[in-house]
Design an enzyme around this catalytic site. Structure first.
Site, PDB file in Angstrom:
ATOM      1  N   ARG A 142      19.787  46.523  25.245  1.00 52.43           N
ATOM      2  CA  ARG A 142      20.690  46.713  24.101  1.00 52.43           C
ATOM      3  C   ARG A 142      19.827  46.768  22.856  1.00 52.43           C
ATOM      4  O   ARG A 142      19.117  45.815  22.534  1.00 52.43           O
ATOM      5  CB  ARG A 142      21.709  45.582  24.025  1.00 52.43           C
ATOM      6  CG  ARG A 142      22.751  45.708  22.898  1.00 52.43           C
ATOM      7  CD  ARG A 142      23.822  44.638  23.049  1.00 52.43           C
ATOM      8  NE  ARG A 142      24.842  44.696  22.023  1.00 52.43           N
ATOM      9  CZ  ARG A 142      24.942  43.847  20.998  1.00 52.43           C
ATOM     10  NH1 ARG A 142      24.032  42.867  20.853  1.00 52.43           N
ATOM     11  NH2 ARG A 142      25.921  43.941  20.129  1.00 52.43           N
ATOM     12  N   ASN A 149      28.391  45.533  16.145  1.00 52.78           N
ATOM     13  CA  ASN A 149      28.119  44.163  16.581  1.00 52.78           C
ATOM     14  C   ASN A 149      29.064  43.160  15.922  1.00 52.78           C
ATOM     15  O   ASN A 149      29.245  43.162  14.698  1.00 52.78           O
ATOM     16  CB  ASN A 149      26.676  43.787  16.228  1.00 52.78           C
ATOM     17  CG  ASN A 149      26.299  42.412  16.716  1.00 52.78           C
ATOM     18  OD1 ASN A 149      26.181  42.196  17.920  1.00 52.78           O
ATOM     19  ND2 ASN A 149      26.112  41.467  15.797  1.00 52.78           N
ATOM     20  N   GLU A 150      29.674  42.307  16.713  1.00 53.44           N
ATOM     21  CA  GLU A 150      30.450  41.154  16.257  1.00 53.44           C
ATOM     22  C   GLU A 150      31.315  41.449  15.034  1.00 53.44           C
ATOM     23  O   GLU A 150      31.218  40.755  14.006  1.00 53.44           O
ATOM     24  CB  GLU A 150      29.504  39.977  15.981  1.00 53.44           C
ATOM     25  CG  GLU A 150      28.732  39.538  17.215  1.00 53.44           C
ATOM     26  CD  GLU A 150      27.782  38.373  16.967  1.00 53.44           C
ATOM     27  OE1 GLU A 150      27.744  37.860  15.818  1.00 53.44           O
ATOM     28  OE2 GLU A 150      27.083  37.966  17.917  1.00 53.44           O
ATOM     29  N   HIS A 197      30.223  37.625  23.389  1.00 58.62           N
ATOM     30  CA  HIS A 197      28.935  36.977  23.155  1.00 58.62           C
ATOM     31  C   HIS A 197      29.115  35.485  23.392  1.00 58.62           C
ATOM     32  O   HIS A 197      29.986  34.850  22.787  1.00 58.62           O
ATOM     33  CB  HIS A 197      28.439  37.256  21.737  1.00 58.62           C
ATOM     34  CG  HIS A 197      28.134  38.694  21.489  1.00 58.62           C
ATOM     35  ND1 HIS A 197      27.691  39.180  20.281  1.00 58.62           N
ATOM     36  CD2 HIS A 197      28.201  39.773  22.315  1.00 58.62           C
ATOM     37  CE1 HIS A 197      27.503  40.490  20.379  1.00 58.62           C
ATOM     38  NE2 HIS A 197      27.803  40.868  21.597  1.00 58.62           N
ATOM     39  N   TYR A 220      27.839  31.857  23.208  1.00 55.36           N
ATOM     40  CA  TYR A 220      26.967  30.830  22.655  1.00 55.36           C
ATOM     41  C   TYR A 220      27.690  29.478  22.754  1.00 55.36           C
ATOM     42  O   TYR A 220      28.200  29.124  23.804  1.00 55.36           O
ATOM     43  CB  TYR A 220      26.551  31.204  21.227  1.00 55.36           C
ATOM     44  CG  TYR A 220      25.676  32.440  21.175  1.00 55.36           C
ATOM     45  CD1 TYR A 220      24.354  32.401  21.607  1.00 55.36           C
ATOM     46  CD2 TYR A 220      26.174  33.658  20.717  1.00 55.36           C
ATOM     47  CE1 TYR A 220      23.539  33.530  21.585  1.00 55.36           C
ATOM     48  CE2 TYR A 220      25.368  34.793  20.689  1.00 55.36           C
ATOM     49  CZ  TYR A 220      24.054  34.718  21.116  1.00 55.36           C
ATOM     50  OH  TYR A 220      23.263  35.842  21.102  1.00 55.36           O
ATOM     51  N   GLU A 251      25.768  39.417  24.663  1.00 55.44           N
ATOM     52  CA  GLU A 251      24.736  38.511  24.177  1.00 55.44           C
ATOM     53  C   GLU A 251      25.008  37.129  24.749  1.00 55.44           C
ATOM     54  O   GLU A 251      26.169  36.740  24.935  1.00 55.44           O
ATOM     55  CB  GLU A 251      24.746  38.377  22.647  1.00 55.44           C
ATOM     56  CG  GLU A 251      24.288  39.566  21.860  1.00 55.44           C
ATOM     57  CD  GLU A 251      24.237  39.261  20.358  1.00 55.44           C
ATOM     58  OE1 GLU A 251      24.204  38.045  19.996  1.00 55.44           O
ATOM     59  OE2 GLU A 251      24.244  40.195  19.559  1.00 55.44           O
ATOM     60  N   TRP A 301      20.096  37.534  24.693  1.00 57.70           N
ATOM     61  CA  TRP A 301      19.527  37.632  23.342  1.00 57.70           C
ATOM     62  C   TRP A 301      18.335  36.692  23.260  1.00 57.70           C
ATOM     63  O   TRP A 301      18.493  35.502  23.504  1.00 57.70           O
ATOM     64  CB  TRP A 301      20.576  37.240  22.293  1.00 57.70           C
ATOM     65  CG  TRP A 301      20.053  37.465  20.909  1.00 57.70           C
ATOM     66  CD1 TRP A 301      19.249  36.623  20.180  1.00 57.70           C
ATOM     67  CD2 TRP A 301      20.257  38.630  20.097  1.00 57.70           C
ATOM     68  NE1 TRP A 301      18.926  37.188  18.964  1.00 57.70           N
ATOM     69  CE2 TRP A 301      19.550  38.417  18.885  1.00 57.70           C
ATOM     70  CE3 TRP A 301      20.957  39.825  20.256  1.00 57.70           C
ATOM     71  CZ2 TRP A 301      19.538  39.356  17.861  1.00 57.70           C
ATOM     72  CZ3 TRP A 301      20.947  40.753  19.233  1.00 57.70           C
ATOM     73  CH2 TRP A 301      20.241  40.522  18.047  1.00 57.70           C
TER      74      TRP A 301
END
Length: 448
Positions: free
Chosen positions: A76, A153-154, A220, A222, A249, A278
């Site tokens: 990516r 992105n995001e 993503h 996290y 990610e 990531w």
């Protein structure tokens, strides 16, 4: 991801993605069918790769080969539309795609400027990101087998995320109306983590609004995803609903909490869904620990890099190369009957021009009865043009004479087939005449 972009954790809540709409006719190249990402030949393709911050480190293009050497089948690539960072123009994007193909990687391209829109004042909108893709469409055309477009992105932080469904749908439809048939990837809001379940609960609606039915959803993971139960529930709901999902990610640690990377890897393998960790190298802003290698050195893996590449359910153990790249060129197999000498024709055009330079395209056609393998193409420029960058091969230039040696992914041209080379070049004065004397392995070619 951008620096230590935030998220607010929340417990698992109610909601269902609902049934997915019936797929439309098969798209060219990579496409979605029955909730799975497939290649044009129907082969199931599962993303196994990492993120690379190209727009901030444009000189680190060797990273793509190093990422492939660690076993990845995809990368990516962080790009900018110019809103927040230096814009990656069409020539640069074409070069990135060529490098992905040279290293037999599927290329996921993303606009990073949309990060945290609604909460981050400097962020671009998804509409602006769509305009960027349209602006560089020439570099993307014909690459549907190799390229996934991650629109932005995001998009949306923890403010304004209620608009995610409408804005995402509009961006998807804008690209389809512009003629894009690529697989599109759309990121979740809430800094990509979807703790409000906005993407989860509206994914079916967004998918059905794509005329090509060729959209993949990306979460993503996290600090919000710090337990196996949360990881399994979130990803499982998409799979149960027949909607394509990938982890675009994730990391082993983060400023907003401690993600369960073991559960992310194990669940992705169990469900057969893709993931992209990531990130390769170059992190800052307090999240340097997310570097997989130190200082872009492929021989200096961090503990995170060791876990992702070489650990259980990691890249080396689970990645399968896209079949579009065919047989590994390192395994020539049976050379067979060499057949008759091949003939050739070459097409040439100027794609774009500016005051001091231009972008050109060369198409090599095999008009003979035997394959061209490991070819060398030469030509002569009439006006002192000088190549500054070329994709599809390796160029050397001596005065006006240019020689291009085939890249691994362009080396084989079957009878009736063709390969395309692209390049940027500088001009010595205003003239820009077409080259002449095209020859393959010293034998002259006709012009197409």
């Amino acid at each position: 991801m951008l620096g230590s972009g935030g998220a607010t954790a929340a417990g698992a809540g109610p909601g269902s993605t609902g049934p997915a709409a019936a797929p439309a006719a098969q798209a060219a190249g990579l496409h979605v069918s029955d909730g799975r990402l497939l290649e044009a030949n129907g082969n199931d393709f599962v993303l196994r790769g990492v993120n690379h911050a190209h727009t901030w480190y444009p000189g680190e293009t060797d990273a793509l080969g190093h990422i492939k050497a660690k076993g990845a089948n995809a990368v990516r690539v962080v790009l900018s539309d110019g809103t927040r960072w230096t814009r990656n123009d069409a020539a640069d994007v074409a070069h990135v795609i060529a490098l992905c193909k040279e290293h037999r990687l599927i290329c996921v391209l993303e606009v990073h400027d949309t990060t945290g829109y609604g909460e981050e004042g400097a962020a671009a909108t998804l509409d602006q990101a769509a305009d960027y893709w349209i602006g560089i469409q020439d570099a993307l055309a014909g690459q549907e087998d190799y390229v996934i477009l991650n629109i932005g992105n995001e998009p949306f932080g923890n403010t304004g995320y209620e608009q995610w469904t409408a804005h995402t749908t509009a961006a998807v439809q804008k690209l389809r109306n512009a003629g894009f048939q690529h697989t599109l990837m759309v990121d979740a809001p809430n800094w990509g983590q979807d703790w409000t379940f906005t993407m989860r609960d509206n994914a079916a609606q967004v998918f059905a609004a794509d005329p090509a039915r060729n959209t993949v959803f990306s979460v993503h993971m996290y600090g919000v995803f710090d337990t196996a139960a949360e990881v399994q529930d979130y990803l499982g709901r998409f799979v149960d609903a027949g909607l394509p999902i990938a982890v675009g990610e994730f990391g082993h640690n983060h400023s907003d909490g401690d993600p369960d990377e073991d559960a992310i890897l194990a669940t992705a393998e169990q469900l057969g869904i893709g993931y992209l960790g990531w990130s390769w190298s170059g992190n800052s802003g307090g999240v340097d620990y997310l570097d997989m290698v130190n200082g872009f050195d492929p021989d200096s893996l961090t503990s995170w890099g060791e876990r992702l590449f070489d650990g259980a359910n990691g890249i080396a153990a689970t990645a399968e190369e896209a079949t579009v790249y065919g047989e590994d060129p390192g395994d020539p197999g049976d050379p067979g009957d060499p057949g008759d000498p091949a003939a050739c024709e070459v097409g040439y055009r100027v794609v774009n021009a500016w005051g001091s330079g231009f972008q050109g395209e060369v198409v090599l056609h095999n008009t003979g009865s035997a394959a061209l393998d490991g070819w060398s193409l030469s030509w002569t420029f009439p006006d002192g043009q000088r190549i500054s960058n070329l994709w599809g091969g390796t160029a050397t230039q001596n005065g006006t004479e240019v020689t291009v040696e085939a890249a691994s992914y362009t080396a084989h041209v079957p009878p009736g087939g063709s390969v395309t080379l692209g390049f940027t070049a500088t001009l010595d004065g205003g003239a820009n005449g077409a080259p002449s004397g095209f020859a393959v392995d010293g034998t002259g070619c006709g012009t197409a």
